[in-house]
Design a protein around this motif. Structure first.
Motif, PDB file in Angstrom:
ATOM      1  N   ALA A 101       1.294   5.479   0.181  1.00  0.00           N
ATOM      2  CA  ALA A 101       1.825   4.315  -0.554  1.00  0.00           C
ATOM      3  C   ALA A 101       1.527   4.427  -2.052  1.00  0.00           C
ATOM      4  O   ALA A 101       0.530   5.006  -2.444  1.00  0.00           O
ATOM      5  N   ASP A 102       2.409   3.864  -2.855  1.00  0.00           N
ATOM      6  CA  ASP A 102       2.205   3.890  -4.313  1.00  0.00           C
ATOM      7  C   ASP A 102       1.007   3.033  -4.720  1.00  0.00           C
ATOM      8  O   ASP A 102       0.242   3.376  -5.595  1.00  0.00           O
ATOM      9  N   LYS A 103       0.903   1.877  -4.081  1.00  0.00           N
ATOM     10  CA  LYS A 103      -0.241   1.007  -4.351  1.00  0.00           C
ATOM     11  C   LYS A 103      -1.094   0.976  -3.096  1.00  0.00           C
ATOM     12  O   LYS A 103      -0.638   1.320  -2.019  1.00  0.00           O
ATOM     13  N   LEU A 152      -0.875  -3.818   0.709  1.00  0.00           N
ATOM     14  CA  LEU A 152       0.427  -4.259   1.198  1.00  0.00           C
ATOM     15  C   LEU A 152       0.339  -5.736   1.570  1.00  0.00           C
ATOM     16  O   LEU A 152      -0.572  -6.145   2.293  1.00  0.00           O
ATOM     17  N   ARG A 159       2.391  -8.700  -7.112  1.00  0.00           N
ATOM     18  CA  ARG A 159       3.085  -7.447  -7.355  1.00  0.00           C
ATOM     19  C   ARG A 159       2.282  -6.490  -8.254  1.00  0.00           C
ATOM     20  O   ARG A 159       2.460  -5.281  -8.214  1.00  0.00           O
ATOM     21  N   GLU A 172       2.057  -3.721  -2.835  1.00  0.00           N
ATOM     22  CA  GLU A 172       3.470  -3.618  -2.476  1.00  0.00           C
ATOM     23  C   GLU A 172       3.801  -4.840  -1.635  1.00  0.00           C
ATOM     24  O   GLU A 172       2.985  -5.298  -0.839  1.00  0.00           O
ATOM     25  N   ALA A 224       6.479  -6.951   0.938  1.00  0.00           N
ATOM     26  CA  ALA A 224       7.584  -6.816   1.888  1.00  0.00           C
ATOM     27  C   ALA A 224       7.888  -8.158   2.540  1.00  0.00           C
ATOM     28  O   ALA A 224       6.971  -8.894   2.913  1.00  0.00           O
ATOM     29  N   TYR A 267      11.058  -8.633  -6.878  1.00  0.00           N
ATOM     30  CA  TYR A 267       9.609  -8.524  -6.676  1.00  0.00           C
ATOM     31  C   TYR A 267       9.270  -7.708  -5.432  1.00  0.00           C
ATOM     32  O   TYR A 267       8.131  -7.325  -5.234  1.00  0.00           O
ATOM     33  N   ASP A 321       9.382  -4.801  -2.375  1.00  0.00           N
ATOM     34  CA  ASP A 321       9.558  -3.370  -2.146  1.00  0.00           C
ATOM     35  C   ASP A 321      10.324  -3.090  -0.864  1.00  0.00           C
ATOM     36  O   ASP A 321      10.870  -2.008  -0.694  1.00  0.00           O
ATOM     37  N   ALA A 322      10.327  -4.045   0.073  1.00  0.00           N
ATOM     38  CA  ALA A 322      11.005  -3.814   1.353  1.00  0.00           C
ATOM     39  C   ALA A 322      11.386  -5.137   1.996  1.00  0.00           C
ATOM     40  O   ALA A 322      10.773  -6.173   1.721  1.00  0.00           O
ATOM     41  N   LYS A 328       2.996   3.760   5.938  1.00  0.00           N
ATOM     42  CA  LYS A 328       2.945   4.373   4.613  1.00  0.00           C
ATOM     43  C   LYS A 328       1.514   4.750   4.216  1.00  0.00           C
ATOM     44  O   LYS A 328       1.315   5.473   3.242  1.00  0.00           O
TER      45      LYS A 328
END
Ligand SMILES: [Mg+2]
Length: 272
Positions: free
Chosen positions: A2-4, A7, A150, A154, A156, A178, A180-181, A200
């Motif tokens: 994951a980028d961050k 979650l 944010r 991430e 969702a 805002y 991501d999914a 992720k």
């Protein structure tokens, strides 16, 4: 990966979006009265409908389960309901509580009450679609909360509503930017959505489910992740606490234990 590292999964109806009250007050309840001709007992039936579907632990139950409960109560208290047993059989045994599945059952059985249930459900869908934008707004503080979260997580949407409705409702208020999914009805149960998103690669204690109903809590529990409740009728307050306390605690690794317990107790108390 994951980028961050964090979650946050957020339910839509009755959690981020103020849609449940108008759907139930304007569509589900009144159309039940009309379809079954229950005008004589309207006030008390609608009161019970809202208790079951909005204000107690059954909040957010499937519409057909809600319908069966309501008609069963009507039959006990007020007037006989023809074919109630057919509805019970279907609700308890169908693998899928949906209009499609109901249509298939009607094709097999030609049951009068199932036809009425389908007519009611279809009218509800049309009524919900026709609700005006102002009746499908985010709760106060949702936008600020998404903007806040944010920065470190991430985000969702995890919803059991149909995907297009979620995209429309969130999009109409500029909230999609805002996120991501979006995991909706077509992605399976909420527990499954969280499980998929978690793949992720986040630590379990860095995943948070935000929701307003018992089913949201159970989905979090099944995945061993944290739960933050948005309390029915106190949504703005809950979102404010999210920004001021729940979110910061989650980010700082201070969410589990006493705080998780405290917000869960408040959640259960609020739905008694
Ligand atoms: Mg909800």
């Amino acid at each position: 990966m994951a980028d961050k590292k964090y979650l946050i999964c957020i339910d839509s109806d009755g959690c981020a979006m103020d849609t449940m009250n108008s759907k139930h007050n304007r569509c589900f309840g009144p159309y039940l009265i009309r379809e079954w001709g229950l005008e004589n007992w309207e006030t008390s039936i609608l009161k019970r409908w809202n208790e079951v579907n909005l204000y107690t632990l059954t909040r957010g139950i499937n519409r057909f389960q809600g319908l069966y409960r309501a008609l069963e109560e009507v039959a006990e208290k007020y007037t006989p309901i023809d074919g109630l047993e057919d509805l019970r059989q279907w609700v308890e045994n169908t693998p899928e509580l949906s209009n499609d599945s109901l249509e298939r059952e009607i094709a097999k059985t030609d049951s009068h009450i199932l036809k009425k249930a389908l007519a009611w459900s279809e009218t509800v869908n049309k009524g919900v679609e026709a609700l005006e934008e102002r009746e499908k707004r985010p709760f106060p503080g949702v936008r600020e909360s998404l903007a806040y979260a944010r920065d470190f997580a991430e985000l969702a949407v995890v919803s059991s509503a149909n995907r297009q409705a979620v995209l429309d409702e969130w999009g109409a208020h500029g909230l999609m930017g805002y996120m991501d999914a979006v995991m909706a009805q077509d992605a399976g149960s909420k527990a499954r959505c969280i499980r998929e998103l978690a793949k992720k690669g986040y630590d379990r204690d860095r995943i948070l489910m935000v929701g307003d109903a018992l089913g949201d809590y159970k989905a979090a529990q099944e995945n061993g992740v944290f739960f933050y409740p948005i309390l029915a009728c106190r949504e703005a307050e809950s979102w404010q606490e999210f920004r001021e306390e729940g979110g910061p605690r989650f980010r700082d690794g201070d969410y589990g234990g006493a705080y998780q317990k405290e917000v869960l107790e408040a959640f259960m108390d609020n739905l008694k």
